[in-house]
Design an enzyme around this catalytic site. Structure first.
Site, PDB file in Angstrom:
ATOM      1  N   GLN A 168      47.495  53.386  38.502  1.00 55.63           N
ATOM      2  CA  GLN A 168      46.484  53.024  39.498  1.00 55.63           C
ATOM      3  C   GLN A 168      46.368  51.523  39.749  1.00 55.63           C
ATOM      4  O   GLN A 168      46.107  51.106  40.864  1.00 55.63           O
ATOM      5  CB  GLN A 168      45.127  53.582  39.061  1.00 55.63           C
ATOM      6  CG  GLN A 168      44.047  53.435  40.103  1.00 55.63           C
ATOM      7  CD  GLN A 168      42.862  54.323  39.787  1.00 55.63           C
ATOM      8  OE1 GLN A 168      42.874  55.513  40.070  1.00 55.63           O
ATOM      9  NE2 GLN A 168      41.852  53.764  39.186  1.00 55.63           N
ATOM     10  N   GLU A 210      40.443  47.859  46.486  1.00 52.42           N
ATOM     11  CA  GLU A 210      40.027  46.720  45.664  1.00 52.42           C
ATOM     12  C   GLU A 210      40.761  45.438  46.046  1.00 52.42           C
ATOM     13  O   GLU A 210      40.734  44.452  45.318  1.00 52.42           O
ATOM     14  CB  GLU A 210      40.236  47.057  44.188  1.00 52.42           C
ATOM     15  CG  GLU A 210      39.401  48.266  43.785  1.00 52.42           C
ATOM     16  CD  GLU A 210      39.528  48.648  42.325  1.00 52.42           C
ATOM     17  OE1 GLU A 210      40.335  48.033  41.612  1.00 52.42           O
ATOM     18  OE2 GLU A 210      38.808  49.572  41.910  1.00 52.42           O
ATOM     19  N   ASP A 247      46.176  49.634  34.502  1.00 47.13           N
ATOM     20  CA  ASP A 247      45.201  50.717  34.391  1.00 47.13           C
ATOM     21  C   ASP A 247      45.926  51.970  34.851  1.00 47.13           C
ATOM     22  O   ASP A 247      46.184  52.152  36.036  1.00 47.13           O
ATOM     23  CB  ASP A 247      43.971  50.455  35.268  1.00 47.13           C
ATOM     24  CG  ASP A 247      43.014  51.651  35.284  1.00 47.13           C
ATOM     25  OD1 ASP A 247      43.242  52.612  34.518  1.00 47.13           O
ATOM     26  OD2 ASP A 247      42.040  51.628  36.063  1.00 47.13           O
ATOM     27  N   GLU A 291      44.712  50.168  30.183  1.00 48.81           N
ATOM     28  CA  GLU A 291      43.466  50.922  30.295  1.00 48.81           C
ATOM     29  C   GLU A 291      43.779  52.388  30.571  1.00 48.81           C
ATOM     30  O   GLU A 291      44.699  52.692  31.332  1.00 48.81           O
ATOM     31  CB  GLU A 291      42.664  50.320  31.456  1.00 48.81           C
ATOM     32  CG  GLU A 291      41.345  50.989  31.744  1.00 48.81           C
ATOM     33  CD  GLU A 291      40.699  50.395  32.993  1.00 48.81           C
ATOM     34  OE1 GLU A 291      40.000  51.136  33.690  1.00 48.81           O
ATOM     35  OE2 GLU A 291      40.906  49.197  33.277  1.00 48.81           O
ATOM     36  N   ASP A 318      38.141  53.604  29.547  1.00 50.12           N
ATOM     37  CA  ASP A 318      37.225  53.631  30.699  1.00 50.12           C
ATOM     38  C   ASP A 318      36.722  55.059  30.871  1.00 50.12           C
ATOM     39  O   ASP A 318      35.633  55.398  30.429  1.00 50.12           O
ATOM     40  CB  ASP A 318      37.950  53.115  31.948  1.00 50.12           C
ATOM     41  CG  ASP A 318      37.163  53.371  33.234  1.00 50.12           C
ATOM     42  OD1 ASP A 318      35.948  53.608  33.152  1.00 50.12           O
ATOM     43  OD2 ASP A 318      37.761  53.335  34.330  1.00 50.12           O
ATOM     44  N   LYS A 343      31.159  49.754  32.935  1.00 44.66           N
ATOM     45  CA  LYS A 343      30.756  49.970  34.331  1.00 44.66           C
ATOM     46  C   LYS A 343      29.327  50.489  34.291  1.00 44.66           C
ATOM     47  O   LYS A 343      29.102  51.626  33.874  1.00 44.66           O
ATOM     48  CB  LYS A 343      31.653  51.029  34.974  1.00 44.66           C
ATOM     49  CG  LYS A 343      33.100  50.600  35.160  1.00 44.66           C
ATOM     50  CD  LYS A 343      33.923  51.787  35.635  1.00 44.66           C
ATOM     51  CE  LYS A 343      35.303  51.365  36.100  1.00 44.66           C
ATOM     52  NZ  LYS A 343      36.171  52.539  36.362  1.00 44.66           N
ATOM     53  N   ARG A 372      33.396  48.649  40.623  1.00 44.65           N
ATOM     54  CA  ARG A 372      33.902  49.968  41.003  1.00 44.65           C
ATOM     55  C   ARG A 372      34.694  49.799  42.301  1.00 44.65           C
ATOM     56  O   ARG A 372      34.571  48.793  42.983  1.00 44.65           O
ATOM     57  CB  ARG A 372      32.758  50.970  41.246  1.00 44.65           C
ATOM     58  CG  ARG A 372      31.868  51.281  40.059  1.00 44.65           C
ATOM     59  CD  ARG A 372      32.572  51.724  38.803  1.00 44.65           C
ATOM     60  NE  ARG A 372      33.429  52.895  38.863  1.00 44.65           N
ATOM     61  CZ  ARG A 372      33.150  54.082  38.326  1.00 44.65           C
ATOM     62  NH1 ARG A 372      32.005  54.270  37.694  1.00 44.65           N
ATOM     63  NH2 ARG A 372      34.017  55.076  38.374  1.00 44.65           N
ATOM     64  N   SER A 373      35.472  50.828  42.658  1.00 39.02           N
ATOM     65  CA  SER A 373      36.273  50.679  43.879  1.00 39.02           C
ATOM     66  C   SER A 373      35.389  50.648  45.127  1.00 39.02           C
ATOM     67  O   SER A 373      35.746  50.045  46.129  1.00 39.02           O
ATOM     68  CB  SER A 373      37.337  51.766  43.969  1.00 39.02           C
ATOM     69  OG  SER A 373      36.770  53.018  43.715  1.00 39.02           O
ATOM     70  N   LYS A 394      36.729  42.490  35.340  1.00 46.13           N
ATOM     71  CA  LYS A 394      37.689  43.157  36.218  1.00 46.13           C
ATOM     72  C   LYS A 394      36.974  43.371  37.543  1.00 46.13           C
ATOM     73  O   LYS A 394      36.061  44.188  37.622  1.00 46.13           O
ATOM     74  CB  LYS A 394      38.069  44.486  35.566  1.00 46.13           C
ATOM     75  CG  LYS A 394      39.062  45.291  36.342  1.00 46.13           C
ATOM     76  CD  LYS A 394      39.356  46.580  35.588  1.00 46.13           C
ATOM     77  CE  LYS A 394      40.197  47.483  36.457  1.00 46.13           C
ATOM     78  NZ  LYS A 394      40.417  48.780  35.849  1.00 46.13           N
TER      79      LYS A 394
END
Length: 431
Positions: A168, A210, A247, A291, A318, A343, A372-373, A394
């Site tokens: 990702q 992102e 990730d 991640e 995560d 998060k 977050r996205s 991040k």
């Protein structure tokens, strides 16, 4: 009436960076101070995350409206919190947790509780006339502030992009610098260099959720090699100035006990084989962090992954830990992973977020504060990263104002505090 008393709370439906509704909350004090915050929203979500309450009315915002959650803030939460001192963060958060009464905040919605929790902290900081990062630091007696190393997502795949790349996020971490501003500059220069590398290869330079590029590549490994080429072009050294981070978000391609890489001709791996595949990448490339290398339910696999890579690189949970102190405690007990992604919308209040951060720190796990996205212009995570001396942040790529808002806030904080940027010292195996 004392000036720090909460006299009103108001929420509204606003849009996030994907054009989906989210919640913004205002906490209003007797003094006239207004604290405002917005809840972010994820795309690849862990199954044990706190619930983001959506209306489900297909006739409105394709079912993604948040009117129910807004109404919960304007009625139930408001009624319970008006009259409280805004300085009682723990009491404010615990009141909402008790009001909700469920394990995953499905009654009020974690988006509702989080927006109010963060807005209260901002109002409290403004009432004390101190920066938000300082207020957050004071909540847990954090005396040393540090600037975080940014984990910059410059190539996107998986559920953050419409391409054939399985992993990702491919990220860079500028570790070989003495200030955050210099690290940020290096990241921005590499981002622009990567665009020219992709252009020369005739690859797509449109950006994902992102802000990273989302080209179609021949393999996951090719994403690494084009990034290394971009680093080389800028004159920085991969492996000393700049490290790589992945990730995998591997829960997204974990099917029937196997890890299936569609972008590589549906190659299937067992848990241990995929761990070995990742270890092979670590041996070959300057990767310092991975991640969600394995699925959130694959605790046995995580145990093996940690045994082969845990003393070499950062292994971040995560979807595995979902910012939840109870789940993190299990990871600590079973020696799974060595780092947690934070998060705050996975758990739904600032207090519980701080509990997770300090539980990790107290047990030698590193902490990475994350966006977050689906984001907004809210830059609270920048203050959270500095105020807890988390060590890493991040928050996406080097474009899109929803991402850059956080970097710009960090630049302001660095100017104000002269806080140290520890770079390599934040990582196991690099000092």
């Amino acid at each position: 009436m004392f000036m720090s008393q909460i006299v009103d709370i108001r929420a509204r439906e606003i849009l996030d960076s994907r054009g989906n509704p989210t919640i913004e909350a205002d906490v209003i004090l007797a003094s006239g101070v207004v604290g405002r915050a917005c809840a972010p929203s994820g795309a690849s979500t862990g199954s044990r995350e706190a619930l983001e309450l959506r209306d489900g009315d297909k006739a409105r915002y394709l079912g993604k409206g948040v009117k129910t959650a807004v109404n919960n803030v304007n009625t139930i939460i408001r009624d319970a919190l008006v009259g409280k001192s805004v300085f009682e963060q723990k009491d404010i958060d615990n009141t909402m947790i008790e009001l909700d009464g469920t394990e995953n905040k499905e009654k009020l919605g974690a988006n509702a509780t989080l927006a109010v929790s963060l807005a209260a902290a901002r109002a409290a900081a403004d009432e004390k006339k101190i920066p938000l990062f300082q207020y957050i630091a004071d909540l847990r007696g954090q005396t040393i502030l540090t600037m975080p190393v940014p984990m910059m997502n410059i190539i996107n795949g998986g559920s953050h992009a419409d391409n054939n790349v399985d992993i990702q996020e491919f990220m860079i971490e500028p570790v070989g610098f003495t200030s955050f501003s210099e690290a940020l500059r290096a990241g921005a220069e590499i981002f622009h260099s990567l665009k020219s590398v992709l252009n020369k290869k005739g690859l797509n330079t449109a950006v994902g959720d992102e802000g990273g590029f989302a080209p179609n590549l021949r393999s996951n490994e090719e994403a690494i090699t084009v990034i290394l080429e971009a680093i080389g072009q800028t004159g920085y050294k991969a492996g000393s100035d700049i490290m790589l981070a992945l990730d995998c978000a591997s829960s997204e391609f974990y099917k029937n006990g196997q890890y299936i890489l569609a972008g590589e001709g549906n190659k299937a791996f067992t848990s241990n084989q995929f761990s070995d595949y990742l270890a092979g990448l670590v041996n070959q490339y300057p990767i310092i962090s991975i991640e969600d290398g394995l699925d959130e339910s694959d605790w046995e696999g995580w145990s093996y992954l940690t045994s082969i890579l845990g003393d070499k690189i950062q292994l971040v949970g995560d979807d595995l830990f979902v910012t939840n102190p109870k789940i993190l405690q299990r990871g600590i007990n079973e020696k799974v992973g060595n780092s947690i992604l934070i998060k705050y919308n996975q758990i739904g209040t600032l207090t519980e977020t701080l509990d997770a951060i300090y539980l990790a720190k107290d047990n030698g796990y590193s902490t990475v504060i994350s966006h977050r996205s689906g984001e907004t212009e809210d830059s609270t995570i920048a203050d959270l990263a500095v105020g807890t001396a988390a060590g890493q942040i991040k928050t996406g790529s080097l474009c899109r104002s929803d991402r850059v808002a956080k970097y710009n806030q960090l630049l302001r904080i660095e100017e104000l505090t002269k806080a140290a940027y520890r770079g390599k010292a934040e990582f196991k195996g690099l000092n």
